[in-house]
Design an enzyme around this catalytic site. Structure first.
Site, PDB file in Angstrom:
ATOM      1  N   SER A 193       0.845  -1.192   0.000  1.00  0.00           N
ATOM      2  CA  SER A 193       0.000   0.000   0.000  1.00  0.00           C
ATOM      3  C   SER A 193       0.879   1.239   0.000  1.00  0.00           C
ATOM      4  CB  SER A 193      -0.894   0.016   1.244  1.00  0.00           C
ATOM      5  OG  SER A 193      -1.539   1.265   1.408  1.00  0.00           O
ATOM      6  N   TYR A 209      -2.772  -0.763  10.622  1.00  0.00           N
ATOM      7  CA  TYR A 209      -2.781  -1.085   9.186  1.00  0.00           C
ATOM      8  C   TYR A 209      -1.500  -0.627   8.503  1.00  0.00           C
ATOM      9  CZ  TYR A 209      -4.169  -0.928   4.257  1.00  0.00           C
ATOM     10  OH  TYR A 209      -4.217  -1.092   2.902  1.00  0.00           O
TER      11      TYR A 209
END
Length: 330
Positions: A207, A220
């Site tokens: 990501s 996360y």
């Protein structure tokens, strides 16, 4: 193989299966003949005439070129929806046999059926946080298609919470699924690829958050940074076996995403003070290109990184974020 049985191989599962069926039928013909008298094959001259029939030779010359991922077996985690499903669909379209590995077996099998018969795709259940479940899923892939050549670490979930609201359980869950899970899947896949001695690919769907510090997602983003560094570490370690390891850093993929549909989208929209239905457009407007990122855009990068045009690239992270300057690699 006397005492073992018969096996066949081909460019993909269908051609291997058909070759096996031809030989089984031939064996049955021989057995039938020998039950009555003896079996005598046709002459070598007749075999040659059949094998090199002019019309057949002409047909072979008109056959299309093999697709970019023909002969390859891809194992994609979290592939029943979103980015994983888009990658599996793209790789199957490029000629790969695909294993749809997902926590939800019914959805995995449904997604596999959408791609075609079991010659093309199969669905298997996997809990990436458990080594025994990962090993069992990889074994299923090997039994279904004869091996594994390409592993995509895509399984994940996301909890959008600030530091003081993130519990120990939240932290452990994020890291068990993505950091530990990617490690276990890469390890099990690498074992098969090393035994095969034909090289391979390991791909991480990381990501932009692995390099970008955004608010209210400590667990996360930290686990995405873990995944990103696994790419570099494994690229160094597995290169001696001809195994390439690369990563993709998408921006928020809202449409078709299981993570966003599961509550992450609502939390991120609340963080940014917008309506959830406008989240995709919000992400698009903060990018350089002002374009929304879709699962298919990530799948395009996955196909290129694991295809024949990128044979000399490993340890790379490719951004698929429409341009987020704060996430530029330094």
């Amino acid at each position: 193989m006397p005492g073992v049985g018969m096996f066949s191989f081909g460019a993909n599962k269908q051609t291997a299966r058909v070759a096996g069926e031809f030989y089984i039928n031939a064996i049955n013909v021989m057995r039938g003949a020998e039950s009555l008298s003896t079996y005598t094959p046709i002459s070598d001259a007749e075999k040659f005439r059949i094998e090199y029939w002019a019309l057949e030779e002409a047909r072979l010359q008109r056959l299309p070129q093999p697709k970019s991922h023909a002969t390859r077996v891809a194992f994609v985690t979290g592939a029943a929806s979103g980015i994983g499903k888009a990658i599996a669909t793209r790789l199957a379209a490029e000629g790969a046999c695909v294993v749809i590995a997902d926590l939800d077996l019914a959805k995995a099998q449904e997604a596999a059926a959408e791609l075609g018969s079991t010659d093309v795709a199969v669905g298997v259940q996997i809990d990436v946080s458990r080594a025994d479940a990962v090993a069992a899923a990889i074994d299923e892939a090997v039994l279904a298609f004869g091996g594994v050549d390409l592993v995509v670490n895509n399984a994940g979930l996301s909890l959008s919470k600030p530091l003081l609201e993130t519990t120990e359980r939240d932290w452990d869950l994020q890291h068990d699924v993505m950091a530990k899970g990617s490690f276990l899947v890469s390890q099990a896949g690498a074992r098969v690829m090393i035994d095969q001695d034909m090289g391979g690919d390991v791909l991480y769907i990381a990501s932009k958050n692995s390099v970008f510090a955004g608010p209210n997602n400590i667990a996360y983003s930290a686990t995405k940074a873990d995944q990103a560094h696994q790419v570099r570490l494994l690229a160094v370690e597995l290169g001696q076996f001809g195994i390439k390891v690369n990563g993709i850093n998408p921006d928020g993929v809202v449409r078709g995403s299981g993570i966003f549909a599961g509550g992450w989208g609502a939390n991120r929209a609340k963080t940014y003070g917008i309506d959830e239905e406008n989240l995709g457009e919000f992400y698009a407007q903060r990018t350089i290109l002002k374009r929304e990122v879709l699962p298919e855009h990530v799948a395009n990068a996955a196909a290129v990184l694991t295809g024949p045009d990128m044979t000399h690239t490993t340890g790379l992270h490719v951004p698929v974020d429409a341009g987020v300057a704060a996430a530029f690699l330094r």
